[in-house]
Design a protein around this motif. Structure first.
Motif, short mmCIF file in Angstrom:
data_model
loop_
_atom_site.label_atom_id
_atom_site.label_comp_id
_atom_site.label_asym_id
_atom_site.label_seq_id
_atom_site.Cartn_x
_atom_site.Cartn_y
_atom_site.Cartn_z
N TYR A 122 97.72 18.82 -93.22
CA TYR A 122 96.96 18.02 -94.18
C TYR A 122 96.38 18.90 -95.42
O TYR A 122 96.48 18.46 -96.54
CB TYR A 122 95.38 17.73 -93.51
CG TYR A 122 94.54 17.16 -94.13
CD1 TYR A 122 94.31 15.75 -94.46
CD2 TYR A 122 93.25 18.20 -94.80
CE1 TYR A 122 93.25 15.11 -95.39
CE2 TYR A 122 92.48 17.52 -95.38
CZ TYR A 122 92.39 16.08 -95.62
OH TYR A 122 91.40 15.52 -96.34
N ARG B 48 97.53 17.86 -99.35
CA ARG B 48 96.58 17.90 -100.39
C ARG B 48 96.73 18.65 -101.68
O ARG B 48 96.56 18.33 -102.79
CB ARG B 48 95.21 18.40 -99.77
CG ARG B 48 94.15 17.40 -98.91
CD ARG B 48 93.02 17.70 -98.45
NE ARG B 48 92.37 18.22 -99.51
CZ ARG B 48 91.37 17.42 -100.31
NH1 ARG B 48 91.52 16.34 -100.17
NH2 ARG B 48 90.55 18.08 -101.31
N GLN C 89 91.42 10.21 -94.00
CA GLN C 89 91.34 11.28 -92.73
C GLN C 89 89.96 11.06 -91.99
O GLN C 89 90.10 11.14 -90.84
CB GLN C 89 91.75 12.69 -93.32
CG GLN C 89 91.93 13.83 -92.11
CD GLN C 89 93.22 13.50 -91.64
OE1 GLN C 89 94.09 12.55 -91.81
NE2 GLN C 89 93.44 14.43 -90.51
N LYS D 239 93.82 12.67 -103.54
CA LYS D 239 93.25 13.62 -102.58
C LYS D 239 91.72 12.97 -102.00
O LYS D 239 91.69 13.04 -100.70
CB LYS D 239 92.78 14.74 -103.25
CG LYS D 239 93.84 16.00 -103.42
CD LYS D 239 93.43 17.01 -104.11
CE LYS D 239 94.21 18.03 -104.39
NZ LYS D 239 94.19 19.17 -104.92
N GLU D 240 91.11 12.22 -102.79
CA GLU D 240 89.64 11.67 -102.62
C GLU D 240 90.39 10.39 -101.44
O GLU D 240 89.53 10.23 -100.33
CB GLU D 240 88.86 11.10 -103.49
CG GLU D 240 88.37 11.96 -104.49
CD GLU D 240 87.41 12.81 -103.50
OE1 GLU D 240 86.67 12.36 -102.54
OE2 GLU D 240 87.41 14.19 -103.50
N LYS E 15 91.08 12.03 -98.19
CA LYS E 15 90.17 12.44 -97.24
C LYS E 15 89.46 11.11 -96.56
O LYS E 15 89.00 11.37 -95.52
CB LYS E 15 89.09 13.20 -98.32
CG LYS E 15 87.89 13.78 -97.71
CD LYS E 15 86.79 14.39 -98.54
CE LYS E 15 85.70 14.70 -97.74
NZ LYS E 15 84.88 15.39 -98.88
#
Length: 126
Positions: A52, A56, A71, A64-65, A68
């Protein structure tokens, strides 16, 4: 010689997850089996986190946001799938972690090859 090549090829085709969970079957007590699976879970969690974080590092800020957010949703999915009545099914956690790590690893390979697709990175694959 040909027989050995076939056996070696077959050995590499056996999924690592199946081998790992089968490894715990050699233990006779449920305590020892649970302890074995817990160790496998911890290792799968480390592998998942490493993959992960590496992924990133290969993507832009917007992705990335989104990753996240995806995830966090996946963690809720894993917890709902593998937890019941305050107990955690360690074998389930291990399997679900391995599946997610493999999905993220595939996306990482794509990014390293220059074919990084944001839609696939943030896809809810579960």
């Amino acid at each position: 010689m040909r027989f050995h090549a076939i056996v070696l090829t077959a050995a590499f085709l056996i999924p690592a997850a199946a081998y790992a969970s089968d490894e715990c079957e050699k233990y006779r007590t449920s305590y020892d089996k649970t302890y074995c699976m817990a160790k496998l879970f911890v290792e799968s969690d480390k592998e998942l986190n490493s993959t992960y974080n590496e992924l990133r590092g290969k993507i832009g800020a917007a992705s990335k946001e989104q990753l996240k957010s995806t995830q966090v949703a996946w963690i809720r999915h894993r917890d709902n799938a593998c937890e019941a009545y305050g107990t955690i099914d360690v074998d389930c956690n291990y399997r679900v972690n391995r599946e997610r790590a493999e999905y993220l690893r595939d996306r990482l390979r794509e990014c390293k090859a220059g074919t990084c697709r944001s839609d696939m990175i943030v896809k809810r694959s579960w």
